[in-house]
Design a protein around this motif. Structure first.
Motif, PDB file in Angstrom:
ATOM      1  N   THR A  56      -9.920   2.299  -0.076  1.00 39.31           N
ATOM      2  CA  THR A  56      -9.595   3.189   1.017  1.00 39.31           C
ATOM      3  C   THR A  56      -8.860   4.429   0.542  1.00 39.31           C
ATOM      4  O   THR A  56      -8.691   5.387   1.270  1.00 39.31           O
ATOM      5  N   ARG A  76     -17.349   5.596   5.340  1.00 39.52           N
ATOM      6  CA  ARG A  76     -16.175   4.747   5.375  1.00 39.52           C
ATOM      7  C   ARG A  76     -15.060   5.220   6.284  1.00 39.52           C
ATOM      8  O   ARG A  76     -13.949   4.753   6.171  1.00 39.52           O
ATOM      9  N   LYS A 109      -8.363  -1.321  12.889  1.00 37.60           N
ATOM     10  CA  LYS A 109      -8.074  -0.209  11.983  1.00 37.60           C
ATOM     11  C   LYS A 109      -8.816   1.066  12.377  1.00 37.60           C
ATOM     12  O   LYS A 109      -9.873   1.012  13.022  1.00 37.60           O
ATOM     13  N   ARG A 159       0.849  -1.198   0.000  1.00 43.65           N
ATOM     14  CA  ARG A 159       0.000   0.000   0.000  1.00 43.65           C
ATOM     15  C   ARG A 159       0.873   1.231   0.000  1.00 43.65           C
ATOM     16  O   ARG A 159       1.780   1.352   0.805  1.00 43.65           O
ATOM     17  N   ILE A 161     -18.077  -6.119   8.293  1.00 44.10           N
ATOM     18  CA  ILE A 161     -17.516  -7.382   8.803  1.00 44.10           C
ATOM     19  C   ILE A 161     -18.315  -8.121   9.878  1.00 44.10           C
ATOM     20  O   ILE A 161     -18.829  -9.185   9.626  1.00 44.10           O
ATOM     21  N   LYS A 204     -18.374   2.091   9.335  1.00 41.24           N
ATOM     22  CA  LYS A 204     -17.573   0.903   9.037  1.00 41.24           C
ATOM     23  C   LYS A 204     -18.271   0.034   8.011  1.00 41.24           C
ATOM     24  O   LYS A 204     -19.476   0.146   7.793  1.00 41.24           O
ATOM     25  N   ARG A 230     -14.080  -2.308  15.979  1.00 42.23           N
ATOM     26  CA  ARG A 230     -14.028  -0.951  15.430  1.00 42.23           C
ATOM     27  C   ARG A 230     -14.667  -0.005  16.434  1.00 42.23           C
ATOM     28  O   ARG A 230     -15.550  -0.398  17.198  1.00 42.23           O
TER      29      ARG A 230
HETATM   30  C1  HEM Z   1      -4.953  -9.170   2.789  1.00 47.00           C
HETATM   31  C2  HEM Z   1      -5.398  -7.987   2.577  1.00 47.00           C
HETATM   32  C3  HEM Z   1      -6.634  -7.406   3.225  1.00 47.00           C
HETATM   33  C4  HEM Z   1      -7.451  -7.929   4.173  1.00 47.00           C
HETATM   34  C5  HEM Z   1      -7.367  -9.254   4.886  1.00 47.00           C
HETATM   35  C6  HEM Z   1      -8.471  -6.957   4.411  1.00 47.00           C
HETATM   36  C7  HEM Z   1      -9.503  -7.113   5.299  1.00 47.00           C
HETATM   37  C8  HEM Z   1     -10.539  -6.245   5.428  1.00 47.00           C
HETATM   38  C9  HEM Z   1     -11.662  -6.449   6.270  1.00 47.00           C
HETATM   39  C10 HEM Z   1     -11.880  -7.630   7.177  1.00 47.00           C
HETATM   40  C11 HEM Z   1     -12.487  -5.394   6.122  1.00 47.00           C
HETATM   41  C12 HEM Z   1     -13.808  -5.138   6.806  1.00 47.00           C
HETATM   42  C13 HEM Z   1     -13.510  -4.425   8.066  1.00 47.00           C
HETATM   43  C14 HEM Z   1     -14.568  -3.490   8.525  1.00 47.00           C
HETATM   44  O1  HEM Z   1     -14.683  -2.410   7.961  1.00 47.00           O
HETATM   45  O2  HEM Z   1     -15.242  -3.769   9.510  1.00 47.00           O
HETATM   46  C15 HEM Z   1     -11.881  -4.510   5.174  1.00 47.00           C
HETATM   47  C16 HEM Z   1     -12.396  -3.330   4.783  1.00 47.00           C
HETATM   48  C17 HEM Z   1     -11.787  -2.470   3.941  1.00 47.00           C
HETATM   49  N1  HEM Z   1     -10.544  -2.621   3.371  1.00 47.00           N
HETATM   50 FE1  HEM Z   1      -9.396  -4.223   3.510  1.00 47.00          FE
HETATM   51  N2  HEM Z   1      -8.267  -5.869   3.614  1.00 47.00           N
HETATM   52  C18 HEM Z   1      -7.156  -6.111   2.867  1.00 47.00           C
HETATM   53  C19 HEM Z   1      -6.572  -5.301   1.936  1.00 47.00           C
HETATM   54  C20 HEM Z   1      -7.058  -4.043   1.659  1.00 47.00           C
HETATM   55  C21 HEM Z   1      -6.403  -3.136   0.746  1.00 47.00           C
HETATM   56  C22 HEM Z   1      -5.128  -3.467  -0.015  1.00 47.00           C
HETATM   57  C23 HEM Z   1      -7.138  -2.011   0.745  1.00 47.00           C
HETATM   58  C24 HEM Z   1      -6.946  -0.735  -0.014  1.00 47.00           C
HETATM   59  C25 HEM Z   1      -5.791  -0.237  -0.210  1.00 47.00           C
HETATM   60  C26 HEM Z   1      -8.247  -2.212   1.624  1.00 47.00           C
HETATM   61  C27 HEM Z   1      -9.210  -1.291   1.871  1.00 47.00           C
HETATM   62  C28 HEM Z   1     -10.316  -1.532   2.611  1.00 47.00           C
HETATM   63  C29 HEM Z   1     -11.441  -0.625   2.717  1.00 47.00           C
HETATM   64  C30 HEM Z   1     -11.591   0.730   2.051  1.00 47.00           C
HETATM   65  C31 HEM Z   1     -12.357  -1.234   3.537  1.00 47.00           C
HETATM   66  C32 HEM Z   1     -13.694  -0.695   3.907  1.00 47.00           C
HETATM   67  C33 HEM Z   1     -13.553  -0.160   5.271  1.00 47.00           C
HETATM   68  C34 HEM Z   1     -14.756   0.517   5.768  1.00 47.00           C
HETATM   69  O3  HEM Z   1     -15.570   0.982   4.958  1.00 47.00           O
HETATM   70  O4  HEM Z   1     -14.871   0.590   6.964  1.00 47.00           O
HETATM   71  N3  HEM Z   1      -8.169  -3.445   2.158  1.00 47.00           N
HETATM   72  N4  HEM Z   1     -10.687  -5.041   4.759  1.00 47.00           N
END
Ligand code: HEM
Ligand code: SF4
Ligand code: SF4
Length: 344
Positions: A42, A137, A119, A7, A240, A237, A285
């Motif tokens: 993100t 978000r 996060k 990233r 999840i 959020k 969260r």
């Molecule tokens: C192995 C890699 C990754 C894993 C295991 C992972 C896991 C997760 C999980 C479990 C969530 C839901 C969490 C929540 O909001 O309650 C999430 C949301 C999110 N992730 Fe990842 N993620 C990964 C890589 C990435 C990458 C590379 C990006 C962008 C650069 C990214 C951007 C986001 C965004 C924007 C959300 C939405 C968050 C929100 O709206 O709250 N993720 N990710």
């Protein structure tokens, strides 16, 4: 097999020049798969797929040659994201890029050294149009707003009505939608029904919820007010565990003051973090902590005044719990004095 994803922090407001873009893809052509995701949801630039020996090299070239940092990941502050704000947009109620940059520098530790339950995201929208979707978000959303009145230029309103100025700044103009109908396209669509038009446009600003619709439709006639700042929302959020959640209003209006280095915003952030680090469960969260312990606990911890705007719906819990400091004299009472007024 190795397949690391990297990233990379996007430039503020996603402003690139072509030199930077070329340099980024050159690094990735040489040291990675060449596949990128511009941008991850993100906001980060995402470099997809490389091998372990390349990681230090990539880090060095990004930070030393291009002066671009790695993005946040893990249980820490994620790369803050901002709309392009005042660099281009007349709706911006505060300088989103400046605030985003300042907080990114201030919270380098929090960005790179995971110390949180999970996060945490900041996002900065200059107005309620929400180009980076802060309300949906980010754990803390900073959304530009104003607290005085929408500025109305009646002559320009007449020009829209008379067809001299294209509505919506000419967007969707490729098709013939018929003559602009101010009643149908503006007045009737105001969600709080606080606009009327009888040759003159009137707005009951007390009822306006700052949805931006009227301003977006007639930008040359209507402008955001002059007393500008931001609303701060907490707890958005993605789905999840508990399902998706939008941010809840924590601070209805805060001035965004560069002169004191955004101190009131930083105080709020740190109060909220302290509370969450103390009370939050592992991988919870802040929006979930807020729901589990109640909005009132968050408001208390944040140290912000209680405000009717924070109330989302009538309460469904019939109990009221008082704390000793909420009651005059605390829990201490003189039983004889009490009996004087309440005979057995
Ligand atoms: C192995 C890699 C990754 C894993 C295991 C992972 C896991 C997760 C999980 C479990 C969530 C839901 C969490 C929540 O909001 O309650 C999430 C949301 C999110 N992730 Fe990842 N993620 C990964 C890589 C990435 C990458 C590379 C990006 C962008 C650069 C990214 C951007 C986001 C965004 C924007 C959300 C939405 C968050 C929100 O709206 O709250 N993720 N990710
Ligand atoms: S969020 Fe508002 S201020 Fe920011 S770019 Fe979008 S319309 Fe402009
Ligand atoms: S901003 Fe939205 S709520 Fe406010 S007057 Fe315009 S349409 Fe109505």
């Amino acid at each position: 097999a190795h397949f690391h994803t990297v990233r990379v922090a996007q430039p503020n407001g996603k402003w690139y020049n072509t030199e930077l873009l070329r340099n980024l893809v050159d690094i990735w052509d040489l040291r990675g798969s060449g596949l990128t995701n511009m941008h991850g949801a993100t906001g980060d630039i995402v470099f997809l797929g490389t091998t372990t020996p390349q990681l230090e090299e990539i880090f060095w070239e990004l930070t030393h040659d291009l002066e671009i940092d790695l993005g946040g990941s893990g249980s820490n502050l994620r790369t803050p994201a901002t709309c392009l704000g005042m660099s281009r947009c007349e709706y911006a109620c505060y300088d989103t890029q400046e605030l985003c940059y300042n907080l990114t520098q201030e919270y380098q530790d929090e960005l790179h050294r995971p110390a949180f339950p999970y996060k945490f995201k900041f996002k900065f929208d200059g107005c309620p149009n929400g180009c980076v979707a802060a309300i949906a978000r980010s754990d803390l959303s900073f959304i530009g707003t104003w607290r005085d009145e929408i500025k109305v230029d009646q002559e320009a309103v007449a020009a829209y009505v008379g067809g001299e100025i294209a509505p919506n700044a000419g967007a969707h103009a490729g098709r013939d939608w018929g003559a602009f109908d101010i009643q149908k396209e503006v007045v009737d669509l105001c969600p709080s029904k606080c606009i009327s038009y009888d040759g003159k446009l009137t707005i009951d600003n007390k009822e306006c919820v700052r949805c931006m619709h009227c301003i977006n439709t007639m930008p040359r006639a209507l402008k955001v007010g002059d007393e500008r700042g931001c609303s701060i929302l907490c707890g958005a959020k993605a789905p999840i565990l508990d399902g998706p959640q939008m941010g809840s209003l924590l601070v209805p209006f805060m001035e965004v003051n560069k002169d004191d280095d955004y101190q009131s915003i930083k105080d709020l952030i740190e109060n909220v973090w302290d509370w969450w680090m103390e009370e939050g469960k592992n991988r919870e969260r802040i929006g979930e902590t807020m729901k589990r312990l109640g909005m009132a606990a968050l408001i208390d911890a944040a140290g912000v005044p209680v405000d009717a705007h924070q109330v989302q719906e009538p309460r469904h819990n019939p109990y009221i719990f008082w704390k000793a400091e909420d009651v005059e004299g605390g829990w201490e009472r003189d039983i004889n004095d009490f009996r004087k007024r309440h005979q057995r």
